[in-house]
Design an enzyme around this catalytic site. Sequence first.
Site, mmCIF file in Angstrom:
data_model
loop_
_atom_site.group_PDB
_atom_site.id
_atom_site.type_symbol
_atom_site.label_atom_id
_atom_site.label_comp_id
_atom_site.label_asym_id
_atom_site.label_seq_id
_atom_site.Cartn_x
_atom_site.Cartn_y
_atom_site.Cartn_z
ATOM 1 N N ARG A 1 -27.391 -11.294 33.004
ATOM 2 C CA ARG A 1 -27.957 -9.971 33.264
ATOM 3 C C ARG A 1 -29.443 -10.070 33.574
ATOM 4 O O ARG A 1 -30.246 -10.500 32.734
ATOM 5 C CB ARG A 1 -27.746 -9.088 32.023
ATOM 6 C CG ARG A 1 -28.351 -7.723 32.108
ATOM 7 C CD ARG A 1 -27.640 -6.846 33.115
ATOM 8 N NE ARG A 1 -28.092 -5.474 33.031
ATOM 9 C CZ ARG A 1 -27.735 -4.532 33.875
ATOM 10 N NH1 ARG A 1 -26.895 -4.822 34.874
ATOM 11 N NH2 ARG A 1 -28.183 -3.300 33.745
ATOM 12 N N SER B 1 0.819 -1.222 0.000
ATOM 13 C CA SER B 1 0.000 0.000 0.000
ATOM 14 C C SER B 1 0.848 1.266 0.000
ATOM 15 O O SER B 1 1.947 1.301 0.553
ATOM 16 C CB SER B 1 -0.901 0.035 1.240
ATOM 17 O OG SER B 1 -1.769 -1.061 1.213
ATOM 18 N N GLU B 2 0.279 2.308 -0.589
ATOM 19 C CA GLU B 2 0.946 3.607 -0.634
ATOM 20 C C GLU B 2 -0.078 4.684 -0.270
ATOM 21 O O GLU B 2 -1.293 4.429 -0.304
ATOM 22 C CB GLU B 2 1.498 3.865 -2.041
ATOM 23 C CG GLU B 2 2.527 2.841 -2.437
ATOM 24 C CD GLU B 2 3.209 3.145 -3.774
ATOM 25 O OE1 GLU B 2 2.854 4.159 -4.415
ATOM 26 O OE2 GLU B 2 4.089 2.356 -4.144
ATOM 27 N N GLU C 1 -5.985 -5.858 3.638
ATOM 28 C CA GLU C 1 -5.884 -6.993 2.699
ATOM 29 C C GLU C 1 -7.079 -7.056 1.748
ATOM 30 O O GLU C 1 -7.583 -8.128 1.417
ATOM 31 C CB GLU C 1 -5.665 -8.312 3.452
ATOM 32 C CG GLU C 1 -4.270 -8.362 4.070
ATOM 33 C CD GLU C 1 -3.964 -9.625 4.812
ATOM 34 O OE1 GLU C 1 -4.277 -10.705 4.287
ATOM 35 O OE2 GLU C 1 -3.411 -9.541 5.912
#
Length: 396
Positions: free
Chosen positions: A272, A132-133, A370
């Site tokens: 709960r 990636s850039e 990805e």
Amino acid sequence: MRPTAIDTPFFEPRHRDLAAALDAFAAREAAPHPHGSDVDAACRGWVRALGQAGFLAHCVPAAHGGVSASVESRALCVAREVLAWHDGLADFAFAMQGLGSGAITLAGSEAQRARWLPAVARGEAIAAFALSEPHAGSDAAALSTAAHREGGGWVLDGEKTWISNGGIADVYCVFARTGEAPGARGISAFVVPADTAGLVVAERIDVIAPHPLARLVFRDCRLPADALLGRAGEGFKLAMRTLDIFRASVAAAALGFARRALAASVERAHGRRMFGGTLGDLDLTVAALGDLATAIDAAALLTARAAWKRDNGDASTRTTREAAMAKLAATEVAQRAADRAVQLHGGDGVRAGSVPERLYREVRALRIYEGATEVQRLIVGRQTLAAAVPPTGDPA
Ligand code: COS
């Protein structure tokens, strides 16, 4: 924990053994690492521990210190689902050893493989995948980091960002434009040791689920001729082939997070008390958990199919579509499962350090890295269109 689809015919007894061994290992080793703690040290610790215990051997082929003749997708998936359930950083440390060295496994020369893969498997060298850039993320073929030939070697100039293990890696697989053709056909891959002059870790990036992450700058970075990884001009395909393997494993990690979130929700539903009963007595809760359990199982079967198909194919078998479907389905359901766990826990769900809060932060990046959800939809959609209208005009 036991991986969701482990008892289906996609898996074999050795996968069940691996899951049990990793489950015991991770339960022993997992420790909280709150925001602000030394994430580099924690990650290095996981790499070392996973390497010493032999688990990283699943990330490389047998000829170079691994377990199976070729890296086995099902083993990766089993490992990641179990590790993610216990600790996101453990999963990260495991996965990045595989992703970071994956291109060397697929296309490296004998010398490149011998230099790096055994060390990666032992946890003695940390690997990173640098694609990636700043201006090329989903559109990976638009990358502009460039390499040109000079004096018998290569000179690399440009910038990479969002590089996992950036800053702690010993070796980077770097994808750069070499100009054999425009676009995807003019990209090559290089093996770049971290101590190469001209490679600078320009910025460490902090994110909501901290892990080693950096922006790298290459300035007049000189590489020998044998740094080329695979053939010139075939770097884009190599990146995609590497991602085909690891996208299915991202899906498995998502399943680990999703299952943990579901378990936390079930515990909360039982424990709960409200409106004279428990949270689990409410139809709204029952239906929500039913939907999640169904979507998790569906994603687990897609993931198992992608991994099984790759393991049972030959070198020409493409699992791009299956891996994309698995990543898409599993990461999206993980997000919903984590959100539901937060919601069912109410205020406790957003308390820093609680399991739902941690999962909520941990799953978010999976829908981005990805190959973002939108990229997976594009891949599956394009293939669906291509199959429905074959160029020959024959029935599909
Ligand atoms: N395996 C082998 N070859 C592949 C491939 C794969 N999985 N996917 C594509 N290719 C080949 C194509 O066959 C094509 O080859 P030819 O030129 O010989 O026909 C070439 O690569 C270009 O493919 P395509 O035209 O599909 O490329 P696009 O530029 O349209 O890109 C997407 C396709 C969007 C799918 C790709 O850029 C991508 O996956 N982007 C996300 C990148 C990513 O995951 N980044 C994260 C990095 S790690 S955090």
